[in-house]
Design a protein around this motif. Structure first.
Motif, PDB file in Angstrom:
ATOM      1  N   CYS A   1      -3.146   5.626   6.395  1.00  0.00           N
ATOM      2  CA  CYS A   1      -3.212   4.589   5.370  1.00  0.00           C
ATOM      3  C   CYS A   1      -3.157   3.197   5.989  1.00  0.00           C
ATOM      4  O   CYS A   1      -3.826   2.266   5.517  1.00  0.00           O
ATOM      5  CB  CYS A   1      -2.083   4.760   4.366  1.00  0.00           C
ATOM      6  SG  CYS A   1      -2.270   6.198   3.290  1.00  0.00           S
ATOM      7  N   THR A   2      -2.379   3.045   7.050  1.00  0.00           N
ATOM      8  CA  THR A   2      -2.307   1.761   7.740  1.00  0.00           C
ATOM      9  C   THR A   2      -3.665   1.393   8.331  1.00  0.00           C
ATOM     10  O   THR A   2      -4.110   0.237   8.267  1.00  0.00           O
ATOM     11  CB  THR A   2      -1.240   1.808   8.842  1.00  0.00           C
ATOM     12  OG1 THR A   2       0.032   2.087   8.246  1.00  0.00           O
ATOM     13  CG2 THR A   2      -1.168   0.493   9.594  1.00  0.00           C
ATOM     14  N   GLU A   3      -4.335   2.380   8.930  1.00  0.00           N
ATOM     15  CA  GLU A   3      -5.658   2.131   9.501  1.00  0.00           C
ATOM     16  C   GLU A   3      -6.661   1.748   8.417  1.00  0.00           C
ATOM     17  O   GLU A   3      -7.435   0.790   8.573  1.00  0.00           O
ATOM     18  CB  GLU A   3      -6.145   3.375  10.243  1.00  0.00           C
ATOM     19  CG  GLU A   3      -7.514   3.202  10.893  1.00  0.00           C
ATOM     20  CD  GLU A   3      -7.988   4.457  11.598  1.00  0.00           C
ATOM     21  OE1 GLU A   3      -9.039   4.390  12.263  1.00  0.00           O
ATOM     22  OE2 GLU A   3      -7.323   5.507  11.466  1.00  0.00           O
TER      23      GLU A   3
ATOM     24  N   ARG B   1       1.796  -6.980   5.510  1.00  0.00           N
ATOM     25  CA  ARG B   1       1.298  -5.674   5.069  1.00  0.00           C
ATOM     26  C   ARG B   1       2.427  -4.651   5.094  1.00  0.00           C
ATOM     27  O   ARG B   1       3.130  -4.510   6.088  1.00  0.00           O
ATOM     28  CB  ARG B   1       0.146  -5.225   5.980  1.00  0.00           C
ATOM     29  CG  ARG B   1      -0.583  -3.992   5.496  1.00  0.00           C
ATOM     30  CD  ARG B   1      -1.808  -3.776   6.344  1.00  0.00           C
ATOM     31  NE  ARG B   1      -1.491  -3.586   7.743  1.00  0.00           N
ATOM     32  CZ  ARG B   1      -2.360  -3.683   8.745  1.00  0.00           C
ATOM     33  NH1 ARG B   1      -3.613  -3.998   8.483  1.00  0.00           N
ATOM     34  NH2 ARG B   1      -2.002  -3.452   9.994  1.00  0.00           N
ATOM     35  N   GLU B   2       2.582  -3.950   3.972  1.00  0.00           N
ATOM     36  CA  GLU B   2       3.614  -2.928   3.854  1.00  0.00           C
ATOM     37  C   GLU B   2       2.962  -1.617   3.422  1.00  0.00           C
ATOM     38  O   GLU B   2       2.387  -1.542   2.342  1.00  0.00           O
ATOM     39  CB  GLU B   2       4.674  -3.342   2.829  1.00  0.00           C
ATOM     40  CG  GLU B   2       5.401  -4.634   3.177  1.00  0.00           C
ATOM     41  CD  GLU B   2       6.397  -5.029   2.105  1.00  0.00           C
ATOM     42  OE1 GLU B   2       6.551  -4.262   1.126  1.00  0.00           O
ATOM     43  OE2 GLU B   2       7.006  -6.107   2.234  1.00  0.00           O
ATOM     44  N   VAL B   3       3.029  -0.608   4.270  1.00  0.00           N
ATOM     45  CA  VAL B   3       2.543   0.735   3.944  1.00  0.00           C
ATOM     46  C   VAL B   3       3.774   1.610   3.784  1.00  0.00           C
ATOM     47  O   VAL B   3       4.494   1.879   4.753  1.00  0.00           O
ATOM     48  CB  VAL B   3       1.609   1.271   5.044  1.00  0.00           C
ATOM     49  CG1 VAL B   3       1.128   2.673   4.691  1.00  0.00           C
ATOM     50  CG2 VAL B   3       0.421   0.330   5.237  1.00  0.00           C
TER      51      VAL B   3
ATOM     52  N   CYS C   1       0.865  -1.182   0.000  1.00  0.00           N
ATOM     53  CA  CYS C   1       0.000   0.000   0.000  1.00  0.00           C
ATOM     54  C   CYS C   1       0.900   1.231   0.000  1.00  0.00           C
ATOM     55  O   CYS C   1       1.639   1.473   0.955  1.00  0.00           O
ATOM     56  CB  CYS C   1      -0.911  -0.018   1.229  1.00  0.00           C
ATOM     57  SG  CYS C   1      -1.980   1.414   1.383  1.00  0.00           S
TER      58      CYS C   1
ATOM     59  N   ALA D   1       1.094   7.954   7.036  1.00  0.00           N
ATOM     60  CA  ALA D   1       1.333   6.513   7.096  1.00  0.00           C
ATOM     61  C   ALA D   1       0.362   5.832   8.053  1.00  0.00           C
ATOM     62  O   ALA D   1      -0.172   4.756   7.757  1.00  0.00           O
ATOM     63  CB  ALA D   1       2.776   6.250   7.513  1.00  0.00           C
TER      64      ALA D   1
END
Length: 304
Positions: free
Chosen positions: A223-225, A245-247, A194, A220
């Motif tokens: 977007c993570t949420e 998961r990679e933000v 992401c 960040a």
């Protein structure tokens, strides 16, 4: 917070996996990929060669005689020879369709659960990474399209991996669902990439733009949420799929292309934009199709 909504079903028809072949090395790789996909899905495989012959303007002694019988096609003969005697083949048919590839290959997806083709056929320039037929199918087909590119630069990790390109601000449940289902079928980890624009710059009183670590961290975190909310229903549906998961800040296409080096498959959504001369795919999807290693799946959104 994102409103809770039921998880949308992936656009899968109870039809075959369809692979388009043309006698090129690229279509040979696509055939092998499609065979595996059909076995994993317990689905039949339909192997199709769309052939186009220029019709002579007039009869004459120097005009070639064309045999239009389906059983007299060299591409079909090559496929049958390659499959002869192989064990564990799914139920399959091999056939010829008269027409033009750019128009008729995308139509094969109308009754398919998956459409597979090579990245470049016999007629393309050797320097091109993706032919016009691949772009047409990814843009127009009604079902998910997988474009297979053989690439010696691929490196295998400790565990098979499927990569999902997730747009946290404009997600497609159909794309997320397809990636989870594919990871589950392959016993693979799901690596979710992401991207968000970064680093975040702020304008100072002195007239300069500087990097703001605080603003970058806030973006960040947001977007993570969002990514967590979007993935949660699918993690419940596929509890055995390990999700990484990679933000990350930066260009989404570049991050996905880099991640493709260790992936069995990269999954992206088809974000289309209407233009005066037709439909164009989103820039990220287009860039991934052109530059990613290995296989790329382009998933159309379900009609709403």
């Amino acid at each position: 917070m994102r409103d809770e909504a039921p998880v949308a079903a992936v656009a899968v028809v109870d039809g075959p996996v369809v692979v388009a072949v043309d006698g090129s090395a690229g279509s040979d790789h696509a055939l092998e990929w499609a065979l595996t996909a059909a076995r994993l899905r317990n689905a039949p495989l339909r192997v199709v060669h769309v052939r186009q012959y220029a019709m002579p303007l007039a009869d004459g002694p120097y005009m070639p005689t064309i045999d239009h019988r389906p059983d007299a096609d060299p591409v079909v003969d090559r496929v049958r020879a390659a499959l002869e005697g192989r064990a564990d083949l799914p139920p399959l048919t091999v056939e010829v369709v008269e027409g033009t590839a750019g128009r008729d290959i995308p139509r094969l997806g109308d009754e398919a659960r998956l459409l597979v083709l090579g990245s470049r056929g016999r007629g393309g320039f050797t320097s091109l990474l993706l032919g016009s037929n691949g772009l047409a199918c990814a843009r127009d087909a009604a079902c998910p399209v997988v474009v297979v590119r053989p690439d010696e630069e691929l490196t295998s990790g400790a565990q098979p991996c499927v990569v999902l390109g997730l747009d946290a601000l404009s997600p497609h449940d159909d794309t997320i669902g397809f990636a989870f289902a594919e990871a589950a079928l392959r016993g693979a980890a799901l690596r979710v990439v992401c991207a968000y624009p970064g680093p975040v710059l702020v304008y100072t009183a002195t007239g300069d733009f500087v990097t703001s670590a605080e603003a970058d961290a806030a973006t960040a975190a947001h977007c993570t949420e969002l990514a967590g909310e979007q993935l949660a229903p699918f993690q419940e549906r596929y509890p055995k799929v390990r999700v990484e998961r990679e933000v990350l800040p930066g260009d989404a296409a570049g991050l996905l292309v880099e991640a493709s080096r260790e992936a069995e498959l990269v999954v992206v959504g088809r974000h289309q934009h209407r233009k005066p001369l037709g439909r164009l795919m989103g820039s990220v999807t287009n860039a991934v199709l052109l530059h990613a290693k290995g296989a790329v799946a382009v998933v159309p959104p379900e009609p709403r």
